[in-house]
Design an enzyme around this catalytic site. Structure first.
Site, PDB file in Angstrom:
ATOM      1  N   ASP A 133     -20.385 -87.330  36.288  1.00  0.00           N
ATOM      2  CA  ASP A 133     -21.701 -87.802  35.873  1.00  0.00           C
ATOM      3  C   ASP A 133     -22.719 -86.811  36.460  1.00  0.00           C
ATOM      4  O   ASP A 133     -22.397 -86.052  37.383  1.00  0.00           O
ATOM      5  CB  ASP A 133     -21.916 -89.212  36.434  1.00  0.00           C
ATOM      6  CG  ASP A 133     -23.334 -89.706  36.244  1.00  0.00           C
ATOM      7  OD1 ASP A 133     -23.834 -89.643  35.107  1.00  0.00           O
ATOM      8  OD2 ASP A 133     -23.939 -90.138  37.240  1.00  0.00           O
TER       9      ASP A 133
ATOM     10  N   ASP B 293     -26.825 -87.360  36.922  1.00  0.00           N
ATOM     11  CA  ASP B 293     -27.888 -87.950  37.742  1.00  0.00           C
ATOM     12  C   ASP B 293     -27.329 -89.024  38.679  1.00  0.00           C
ATOM     13  O   ASP B 293     -26.724 -89.993  38.226  1.00  0.00           O
ATOM     14  CB  ASP B 293     -28.980 -88.543  36.852  1.00  0.00           C
ATOM     15  CG  ASP B 293     -29.568 -87.496  35.904  1.00  0.00           C
ATOM     16  OD1 ASP B 293     -29.512 -86.294  36.243  1.00  0.00           O
ATOM     17  OD2 ASP B 293     -30.074 -87.871  34.830  1.00  0.00           O
TER      18      ASP B 293
END
Length: 203
Positions: free
Chosen positions: A15, A17
């Site tokens: 991922d 952020d």
């Protein structure tokens, strides 16, 4: 037939952020707002040096909401690449969902569309590929295609108590919890080292 010959490719899905960089409730809307988490870029470089290809799978609904455009998205990625190059690391590809929740797409995590795209692009079976994220939806999206889930206690998970983290992890069987991306990389590379040693001993 190519699928089998390429299946040995070592792939890690991250991922963005909250996992690689600081998260913001008001979205990251400029390159200046993109700030890497301590040790995260070095962790990617360590994985790269051990032969792992790192790709990003990220929801970027700020595009669909009109909060920033593709030029900004590209500028953020350019900053990430530049900082990562200094550490001797790289991101092989970025897969992102630009849609808002009401668009009804299949690529917005927790749906697995991005992970299917990754498997198709690289010609790999996603079963057993580690996915690392800071939220439940990251793990759910990866687990839907057989990825091995790893939760980092940064970003959204940094706000959770120990009990809440355990409850979250329990929703995706097999989830391993790490302090941050650096801790994941250390764990993953040590596990690989032990597996190689065990295989060598058997041989």
């Amino acid at each position: 037939m190519a699928r089998h010959s390429e299946q040995a490719m070592k792939l890690v899905v991250l991922d963005r952020d909250g996992t690689l960089n600081e998260d913001r409730d008001d979205f990251i809307k400029s390159a200046d707002e993109w700030v890497p988490l301590p040790g995260a870029l070095q962790a990617v470089a360590q994985l790269n040096h051990a032969g792992w290809h790192v790709v990003l799978a990220t929801n970027q609904s700020g595009l669909g909401r009109g909060l920033f455009d593709m030029a900004t998205m590209n500028a953020v990625q350019a900053k990430l690449n530049q900082l990562l190059t200094r550490e001797g690391g790289r991101i092989d590809a970025v897969f992102f969902c630009p849609h808002v929740p009401d668009d009804g797409c299949d690529c917005r995590k927790p749906l697995p569309g991005l992970f299917r795209q990754i498997g198709e692009r690289f010609g790999v079976d996603m079963k057993g590929v580690p996915v690392v994220g800071d939220s439940l939806r990251d793990l759910q999206a990866g687990a839907a295609v057989g990825c091995e889930p790893h939760l980092v206690r940064t970003g959204k998970s940094a706000r959770l108590t120990d009990d809440e983290v355990q409850a979250l992890a329990a929703q995706v069987p097999g989830t391993v919890v790490h302090a941050d991306l650096a801790a994941f990389a250390a764990h993953w590379l040590e596990r690989e080292k032990r597996a190689k040693a065990a295989a060598g001993a058997k041989g």
